[in-house]
Design a protein around this motif. Sequence first.
Motif, PDB file in Angstrom:
ATOM      1  N   ARG A 213      -3.550  -7.000  -0.719  1.00 14.10           N
ATOM      2  CA  ARG A 213      -3.789  -6.036  -1.790  1.00 14.10           C
ATOM      3  C   ARG A 213      -2.982  -4.762  -1.563  1.00 14.10           C
ATOM      4  NH1 ARG A 213      -6.870  -4.773  -5.960  1.00 14.10           N
ATOM      5  NH2 ARG A 213      -7.742  -6.866  -5.967  1.00 14.10           N
ATOM      6  N   ALA A 214      -2.874  -4.312  -0.311  1.00 12.74           N
ATOM      7  CA  ALA A 214      -2.113  -3.100  -0.017  1.00 12.74           C
ATOM      8  C   ALA A 214      -0.635  -3.284  -0.363  1.00 12.74           C
ATOM      9  CB  ALA A 214      -2.280  -2.718   1.446  1.00 12.74           C
ATOM     10  N   THR A 215      -0.076  -4.447  -0.027  1.00 18.13           N
ATOM     11  CA  THR A 215       1.324  -4.695  -0.345  1.00 18.13           C
ATOM     12  C   THR A 215       1.554  -4.727  -1.846  1.00 18.13           C
ATOM     13  OG1 THR A 215       1.734  -5.898   1.712  1.00 18.13           O
ATOM     14  CG2 THR A 215       3.221  -6.366  -0.117  1.00 18.13           C
ATOM     15  N   LEU A 216       0.678  -5.423  -2.559  1.00 16.68           N
ATOM     16  CA  LEU A 216       0.826  -5.481  -4.015  1.00 16.68           C
ATOM     17  C   LEU A 216       0.556  -4.115  -4.641  1.00 16.68           C
ATOM     18  CD1 LEU A 216      -0.759  -8.947  -4.839  1.00 16.68           C
ATOM     19  CD2 LEU A 216       1.658  -8.349  -4.695  1.00 16.68           C
ATOM     20  N   GLY A 217      -0.327  -3.338  -4.034  1.00 16.26           N
ATOM     21  CA  GLY A 217      -0.570  -1.983  -4.514  1.00 16.26           C
ATOM     22  C   GLY A 217       0.653  -1.095  -4.342  1.00 16.26           C
ATOM     23  N   GLU A 218       1.448  -1.366  -3.326  1.00 22.44           N
ATOM     24  CA  GLU A 218       2.694  -0.634  -3.115  1.00 22.44           C
ATOM     25  C   GLU A 218       3.739  -1.013  -4.165  1.00 22.44           C
ATOM     26  OE1 GLU A 218       5.971   0.037   0.489  1.00 22.44           O
ATOM     27  OE2 GLU A 218       4.185  -1.176   0.830  1.00 22.44           O
ATOM     28  N   ILE A 219       3.712  -2.288  -4.589  1.00 23.87           N
ATOM     29  CA  ILE A 219       4.692  -2.779  -5.565  1.00 23.87           C
ATOM     30  C   ILE A 219       4.296  -2.424  -6.998  1.00 23.87           C
ATOM     31  CG2 ILE A 219       5.735  -4.884  -6.528  1.00 23.87           C
ATOM     32  CD1 ILE A 219       5.330  -6.154  -3.724  1.00 23.87           C
ATOM     33  N   ALA A 220       2.999  -2.381  -7.289  1.00 25.24           N
ATOM     34  CA  ALA A 220       2.503  -2.243  -8.658  1.00 25.24           C
ATOM     35  C   ALA A 220       3.079  -1.045  -9.423  1.00 25.24           C
ATOM     36  CB  ALA A 220       0.973  -2.192  -8.658  1.00 25.24           C
ATOM     37  N   PRO A 221       3.271   0.130  -8.811  1.00 21.37           N
ATOM     38  CA  PRO A 221       3.801   1.264  -9.578  1.00 21.37           C
ATOM     39  C   PRO A 221       5.298   1.171  -9.876  1.00 21.37           C
ATOM     40  CG  PRO A 221       2.575   1.998  -7.616  1.00 21.37           C
ATOM     41  CD  PRO A 221       2.864   0.557  -7.458  1.00 21.37           C
ATOM     42  N   LYS A 222       5.984   0.234  -9.255  1.00 21.06           N
ATOM     43  CA  LYS A 222       7.422   0.110  -9.481  1.00 21.06           C
ATOM     44  C   LYS A 222       7.668  -0.416 -10.901  1.00 21.06           C
ATOM     45  CE  LYS A 222       7.595   0.843  -5.013  1.00 21.06           C
ATOM     46  NZ  LYS A 222       7.760   2.203  -4.463  1.00 21.06           N
ATOM     47  N   ALA A 223       8.916  -0.322 -11.337  1.00 20.72           N
ATOM     48  CA  ALA A 223       9.266  -0.826 -12.665  1.00 20.72           C
ATOM     49  C   ALA A 223       9.034  -2.332 -12.713  1.00 20.72           C
ATOM     50  CB  ALA A 223      10.719  -0.504 -12.974  1.00 20.72           C
ATOM     51  N   PRO A 224       8.095  -2.814 -13.550  1.00 24.17           N
ATOM     52  CA  PRO A 224       7.776  -4.239 -13.516  1.00 24.17           C
ATOM     53  C   PRO A 224       8.938  -5.135 -13.923  1.00 24.17           C
ATOM     54  CG  PRO A 224       6.665  -3.163 -15.359  1.00 24.17           C
ATOM     55  CD  PRO A 224       7.257  -2.071 -14.518  1.00 24.17           C
ATOM     56  N   LEU A 225       9.751  -4.690 -14.862  1.00 25.32           N
ATOM     57  CA  LEU A 225      10.909  -5.499 -15.244  1.00 25.32           C
ATOM     58  C   LEU A 225      11.893  -5.605 -14.090  1.00 25.32           C
ATOM     59  CD1 LEU A 225      11.475  -4.214 -18.879  1.00 25.32           C
ATOM     60  CD2 LEU A 225      10.876  -6.542 -18.223  1.00 25.32           C
ATOM     61  N   ALA A 226      12.072  -4.521 -13.344  1.00 21.38           N
ATOM     62  CA  ALA A 226      12.997  -4.549 -12.213  1.00 21.38           C
ATOM     63  C   ALA A 226      12.481  -5.477 -11.118  1.00 21.38           C
ATOM     64  CB  ALA A 226      13.196  -3.136 -11.662  1.00 21.38           C
ATOM     65  N   VAL A 227      11.187  -5.424 -10.838  1.00 19.80           N
ATOM     66  CA  VAL A 227      10.618  -6.335  -9.837  1.00 19.80           C
ATOM     67  C   VAL A 227      10.829  -7.780 -10.278  1.00 19.80           C
ATOM     68  CG1 VAL A 227       8.496  -7.095  -8.714  1.00 19.80           C
ATOM     69  CG2 VAL A 227       8.936  -4.653  -9.000  1.00 19.80           C
TER      70      VAL A 227
END
Length: 280
Positions: A213-227
Motif C-alpha cells: 500500500r505504501a508503494t502504491l500510495g507513492e505512485i498514486a499522486p503521479k500522472a496516471p497517464l504517464a504511469v
Amino acid sequence: MAPTSSDPGSTDLGSYATLELDLTDGILTLTVNRPQALNALSQQVISDLWKAFTAIEDSCTHDAGWPVRGVILTGAGGKAFVAGADIREMASMEPDDAAEYARSAQGVTLLIEKVPVPVIAAVDGFALGGGCELALACDFIYASEAAQFGQPEVNLGLVPGFGGSVRLPQRVGLGPARELIYTGRRIDAAEALRLGLVNRVLPTRQELLAAARATLGEIAPKAPLAVGLAKQSITGAYGLHTGQGLEIEAGLFREAFTTEDMREGTTAFLEKRKASFAGK
C-alpha cells in the motif's frame, strides 16, 4: 463481493463469486477468496479475474475519474496466495479443454500486464504453479517470510501452462528458471529475493500489505497517464532488440506530449509548485 470504497464517486467495479474487492484512497485490494481450496485457480476464479481486471482497465479514463491508481492482488486465508491451478477440475479435462483452460488463464495474465496501473502481487503462503504464474504477471512481487514459490507441474506429469515457461526466465534468468521448472522445487521467500523473483520480503502479512500500500500510495499522486505509458513501454519493449525497444519508447514519449498532464507537470515544475494531475 462488491467493492467497498472511501473514494467519492468511484466506479462500480462489479461483484464476484470468488473475489473480494476493497477500494480505498485509489488503491484496490483484490483478494482471491477460496481459502478452503487454497485459492486455487478454478475456471470461476479465472473468469472473475478477467472481469475484474477488465473493469479496472475500463475505469482508467478521465471520464471515470481514474478511481483506481494501483492494485494489490492477494489471497485469503493466510495459507496461500494462490496454491496453483485447480487440480480437481483439471483431472477430468480432455486435451482441448486443457488448452482452453490455459489460454483463458494466460488471457488474465496478459490483461494484468495491460492495465495502465501498477499491480503488486502480495504473496503470503503458497504461490505454486498457476499462483506463481499469476504473480509473475504483476509489476512487482512483495512476499511475506512465509511465502513459498515454485513451478511443480512436472510432479503431476504437466508443464507450466499459464506463462511460467515464458515469464520465469525473464525474471530470474534462463538457468535458474530451467532448474526450478525441471525439478519442480519449491523455494522460500529469501531464495526468491536472491534470485530476483520478488522485489521485497516483509516479516508478516500485515507488514506485507502495508508495504504494498505504501508503494502504491507513492505512485498514486503521479500522472496516471504517464504511469500507464511507462508500464506500456517497459512491457512492450522487454525482450526486443534494443533498436525496436527504443522505437516503442520514442512513440510513447511522443504520446505523453499530447496529454494535459504533461503540460501541467512541466508548468508546475517551472512555477515551483506541486502538480495537480487530472489524468487527461
